[in-house]
Structure formats: structure tokens, C-alpha cells
Design a protein around this motif. Structure first.
Motif, PDB file in Angstrom:
ATOM      1  N   SER A  75       0.865  -1.176   0.000  1.00 59.36           N
ATOM      2  CA  SER A  75       0.000   0.000   0.000  1.00 59.36           C
ATOM      3  C   SER A  75       0.902   1.226   0.000  1.00 59.36           C
ATOM      4  O   SER A  75       2.106   1.140   0.275  1.00 59.36           O
ATOM      5  N   VAL A  76       0.323   2.369  -0.280  1.00 64.23           N
ATOM      6  CA  VAL A  76       1.099   3.603  -0.270  1.00 64.23           C
ATOM      7  C   VAL A  76       1.628   3.920   1.134  1.00 64.23           C
ATOM      8  O   VAL A  76       2.805   4.267   1.289  1.00 64.23           O
ATOM      9  N   PRO A  77       0.806   3.807   2.205  1.00 61.08           N
ATOM     10  CA  PRO A  77       1.357   4.053   3.543  1.00 61.08           C
ATOM     11  C   PRO A  77       2.517   3.125   3.898  1.00 61.08           C
ATOM     12  O   PRO A  77       3.462   3.543   4.581  1.00 61.08           O
ATOM     13  N   LEU A  78       2.464   1.874   3.437  1.00 59.94           N
ATOM     14  CA  LEU A  78       3.565   0.955   3.725  1.00 59.94           C
ATOM     15  C   LEU A  78       4.842   1.417   3.024  1.00 59.94           C
ATOM     16  O   LEU A  78       5.932   1.385   3.628  1.00 59.94           O
ATOM     17  N   LEU A  79       4.732   1.868   1.794  1.00 59.16           N
ATOM     18  CA  LEU A  79       5.907   2.378   1.094  1.00 59.16           C
ATOM     19  C   LEU A  79       6.498   3.579   1.826  1.00 59.16           C
ATOM     20  O   LEU A  79       7.724   3.703   1.952  1.00 59.16           O
ATOM     21  N   ARG A  80       5.618   4.451   2.328  1.00 55.84           N
ATOM     22  CA  ARG A  80       6.103   5.635   3.056  1.00 55.84           C
ATOM     23  C   ARG A  80       6.816   5.221   4.345  1.00 55.84           C
ATOM     24  O   ARG A  80       7.877   5.774   4.692  1.00 55.84           O
ATOM     25  N   ARG A  81       6.279   4.234   5.058  1.00 52.52           N
ATOM     26  CA  ARG A  81       6.920   3.769   6.286  1.00 52.52           C
ATOM     27  C   ARG A  81       8.306   3.199   6.020  1.00 52.52           C
ATOM     28  O   ARG A  81       9.250   3.418   6.787  1.00 52.52           O
ATOM     29  N   ILE A  82       8.437   2.464   4.933  1.00 47.35           N
ATOM     30  CA  ILE A  82       9.739   1.883   4.596  1.00 47.35           C
ATOM     31  C   ILE A  82      10.752   2.989   4.312  1.00 47.35           C
ATOM     32  O   ILE A  82      11.891   2.958   4.807  1.00 47.35           O
ATOM     33  N   ARG A 204       1.714   8.652 -12.092  1.00 48.76           N
ATOM     34  CA  ARG A 204       2.041   9.151 -10.750  1.00 48.76           C
ATOM     35  C   ARG A 204       0.755   9.361  -9.960  1.00 48.76           C
ATOM     36  O   ARG A 204      -0.208   9.950 -10.460  1.00 48.76           O
ATOM     37  N   LEU A 205       0.735   8.889  -8.710  1.00 43.33           N
ATOM     38  CA  LEU A 205      -0.444   9.007  -7.867  1.00 43.33           C
ATOM     39  C   LEU A 205      -0.547  10.395  -7.259  1.00 43.33           C
ATOM     40  O   LEU A 205       0.461  11.031  -6.938  1.00 43.33           O
ATOM     41  N   LYS A 206      -1.772  10.841  -7.080  1.00 49.58           N
ATOM     42  CA  LYS A 206      -1.999  12.094  -6.366  1.00 49.58           C
ATOM     43  C   LYS A 206      -1.685  11.919  -4.879  1.00 49.58           C
ATOM     44  O   LYS A 206      -1.832  10.820  -4.335  1.00 49.58           O
ATOM     45  N   PRO A 207      -1.253  12.982  -4.208  1.00 51.43           N
ATOM     46  CA  PRO A 207      -1.053  12.896  -2.760  1.00 51.43           C
ATOM     47  C   PRO A 207      -2.342  12.499  -2.050  1.00 51.43           C
ATOM     48  O   PRO A 207      -3.436  12.935  -2.434  1.00 51.43           O
ATOM     49  N   GLY A 208      -2.234  11.663  -1.050  1.00 51.78           N
ATOM     50  CA  GLY A 208      -3.399  11.236  -0.290  1.00 51.78           C
ATOM     51  C   GLY A 208      -3.980   9.913  -0.731  1.00 51.78           C
ATOM     52  O   GLY A 208      -4.769   9.307   0.007  1.00 51.78           O
ATOM     53  N   VAL A 209      -3.632   9.441  -1.914  1.00 52.85           N
ATOM     54  CA  VAL A 209      -4.096   8.122  -2.359  1.00 52.85           C
ATOM     55  C   VAL A 209      -3.361   7.058  -1.561  1.00 52.85           C
ATOM     56  O   VAL A 209      -2.130   7.094  -1.456  1.00 52.85           O
ATOM     57  N   GLU A 210      -4.086   6.108  -0.998  1.00 57.53           N
ATOM     58  CA  GLU A 210      -3.462   5.112  -0.126  1.00 57.53           C
ATOM     59  C   GLU A 210      -3.337   3.731  -0.762  1.00 57.53           C
ATOM     60  O   GLU A 210      -2.414   2.993  -0.449  1.00 57.53           O
ATOM     61  N   GLN A 211      -4.254   3.376  -1.648  1.00 53.93           N
ATOM     62  CA  GLN A 211      -4.189   2.069  -2.277  1.00 53.93           C
ATOM     63  C   GLN A 211      -3.417   2.145  -3.595  1.00 53.93           C
ATOM     64  O   GLN A 211      -3.129   3.231  -4.111  1.00 53.93           O
ATOM     65  N   LEU A 212      -3.085   0.978  -4.127  1.00 49.57           N
ATOM     66  CA  LEU A 212      -2.357   0.886  -5.389  1.00 49.57           C
ATOM     67  C   LEU A 212      -3.317   0.335  -6.443  1.00 49.57           C
ATOM     68  O   LEU A 212      -3.461  -0.881  -6.575  1.00 49.57           O
TER      69      LEU A 212
END
Length: 295
Positions: A75-82, A204-212
């Protein structure tokens, strides 16, 4: 005897003080979870080395930071955490972190008419970057489709017309005779050429999008093209595919325009860069078109 501490050569002062844009590892083999599947992935991970005096980074810390991919769905949050973890373990050394995940997404695709279905592999790359709190994610998908040349189709129709005049120019027409002629190689003397083609979609995803939304991206693009390659087929499906090609004659320019207009409809996209390649069956070279939006 006291145990000696292990030497940390990476912590030494560099004899050539120079920052580096990207330092890390490429081709790390890892399992990932996506679409309720466990998939084999190849991962590139790195950080910038902004402290030019430092000899190197801590590669093992990047590797350990990737272990979460085995246990949690992508998910996008998981990528950010990494990426946050990469920077937290390289404080004072790095200001930017990078992650690139390459894998094949398996989607089961139904046949056009029959009850058959089969699996299709879509090459995918997920790219994420964190730089001074600026975070963005890119989805890159490759998909194959069929393209039938409009010019070739028109030339084939002309030859069929000429053959019709040759065979029926001095004869009275009957329904049975024309029907038989249309179903014979004597009548349909030419066919247009078509080729397997590939669309390369970098989005490219917009900011705030959480799923892929990979499945949505692929489905939307294939629907716009109308001639996605098939898996398991019966003759009825093959005939339906021939019909789809006849109703979707495409130069590479046509395909690029279709995808451009289709991708702009996706509300979660911030921009895209696309390329289509038609592997010509007429020529020994390929036909290519490129388009981008807000890139």
C-alpha cells in the motif's frame, strides 16, 4: 581476553569528500503481497549520501527495513513507512530515500464469449521516493494488445472489391453465389496485417491516495484499446477477437491518443508518461508513439 569490536569501515572518513545522489542495492529477491497473492519481486533500495565526508551508508539497515514487505499487503502508507525507516537509520547521512519494486501481477482474464478463463502476467514496477518530506509514488504497467493497421485494412478491402468485379462484373448476382464467394479464399483475396503491440504506462499518484489501483489502471487501459491479448480461447472467442480488431483499427498514434484520453479520466492520477510500440509485421522496425500529461 576481551572480545574485539568489529570494525565499521563504512563509518570511516572518505578521502574524497563528495556527496552521492543514490547509494544502495539492486535486485533484492523478496516476496510481496498484492491482490491477495504472494508474488516474487525484485527490489531496488537506496538513499542519498549527502554527507560527502562519510565513506558509505549502512546497506544492512536498508535490507532489514524491507522485511515488512513479506508480512503486509503493499500500500502507499507501507511504502512511506519503509522510506521513513531508511532515513531514520541514516540520520545525518541521507536526506532522500528511494524504493523500486519489480514484479509480475497475475490477473485471471475471462474469454470474450466462452466460459474459459486464463492467467495473464503484467510486468509492474512500483517506484517511491521521499525527499525533504516530498513523497510520491509511481505505478508503471506494461500491457500487450493487438493492433490492425488501418492502411492495410483499406488496401485489403480494395483488392477484395477488385476481385468482386472480376468474378461478378458480367454475371447476374444471386444471394447464394455472393454468400459463397464471401466465405471463400477466392473472394477474400487479401487480409490486413496486425501485430502484437505493447503499451508502457508510467503514472504518478496524487497525494493522499493510499491504495495501489493497478487492476483499475490495467482494466481502464485495456478497455480503451479494445483488443487486449487473450489467454484461453475457443473458436467463438477467436472470432470475437477478429471482430474486435476489425472494429478497432489502430495506428500507433491512435492507440496513444486513446490511452491519453482514458488515463485523464482516472481521478487518482497526478500525471502520466506513456509509450506504445507496434511490433510491425510489415516492416523490420517498430512503430512508436509517445504522450504525456502533467509530467
Amino acid at each position: 581476553m576481551n572480545a574485539l569490536s568489529l570494525p565499521d569501515i563504512a563509518a570511516q572518513i572518505s578521502q574524497q569528500a563528495l556527496p552521492l545522489d543514490w547509494v544502495g542495492m539492486c535486485g533484492i529477491a523478496l516476496p510481496i503481497q498484492l491482490e491477495a497473492q504472494q508474488l516474487r519481486a525484485s527490489v531496488d533500495a537506496g538513499v542519498s549520501l549527502d554527507d560527502g565526508a562519510a565513506r558509505g551508508i549502512h546497506m544492512s539497515r536498508l535490507y532489514v527495513g524491507l522485511e515488512v514487505l513479506e508480512h503486509e499487503p503493499l500500500s502507499v502508507p507501507l511504502l512511506r513507512r519503509i522510506l521513513d525507516g531508511f532515513l531514520n537509520t541514516h540520520q545525518s547521512l541521507s536526506a532522500s530515500a528511494f524504493l523500486r519494486i519489480n514484479f509480475d501481477l497475475l490477473l485471471k482474464r475471462p474469454a470474450l464469449l466462452s466460459p474459459l478463463a486464463g492467467w495473464k502476467a503484467y510486468p509492474i514496477t512500483l517506484s517511491a521516493e521521499l525527499n525533504d518530506e516530498l513523497f510520491h509514488v509511481e505505478l508503471i504497467a506494461n500491457l500487450d494488445y493487438s493492433s490492425t493497421c488501418p492502411c492495410s485494412a483499406a488496401l485489403a478491402r480494395q483488392l477484395i472489391q477488385q476481385q468482386f468485379l472480376t468474378d461478378f462484373g458480367n454475371r447476374s448476382l444471386s444471394h447464394e453465389a455472393v454468400l459463397s464467394w464471401l466465405g471463400s479464399t477466392q473472394g477474400i483475396v487479401a487480409t490486413p496485417h496486425s501485430q502484437r503491440s505493447t503499451a508502457y504506462l508510467q503514472t504518478r499518484l496524487k497525494p493522499g491516495v493510499e491504495q495501489l489501483p493497478l487492476r483499475t489502471l490495467i482494466d481502464h487501459a485495456e478497455q480503451a484499446l479494445g483488443t487486449a491479448v487473450q489467454t484461453a480461447v475457443k473458436r467463438a472467442d477467436e472470432q470475437a477477437f477478429a471482430l474486435a480488431n476489425g472494429q478497432n483499427l489502430m495506428f500507433c498514434e491512435d492507440a496513444a491518443r486513446r490511452l491519453n484520453l482514458a488515463l485523464k479520466q482516472l481521478p487518482w492520477l497526478a500525471g502520466f508518461n506513456l509509450r506504445v510500440e507496434h511490433a510491425e509485421s510489415l516492416h523490420a522496425h517498430d512503430a512508436v508513439a509517445h504522450s504525456q500529461w502533467q509530467w
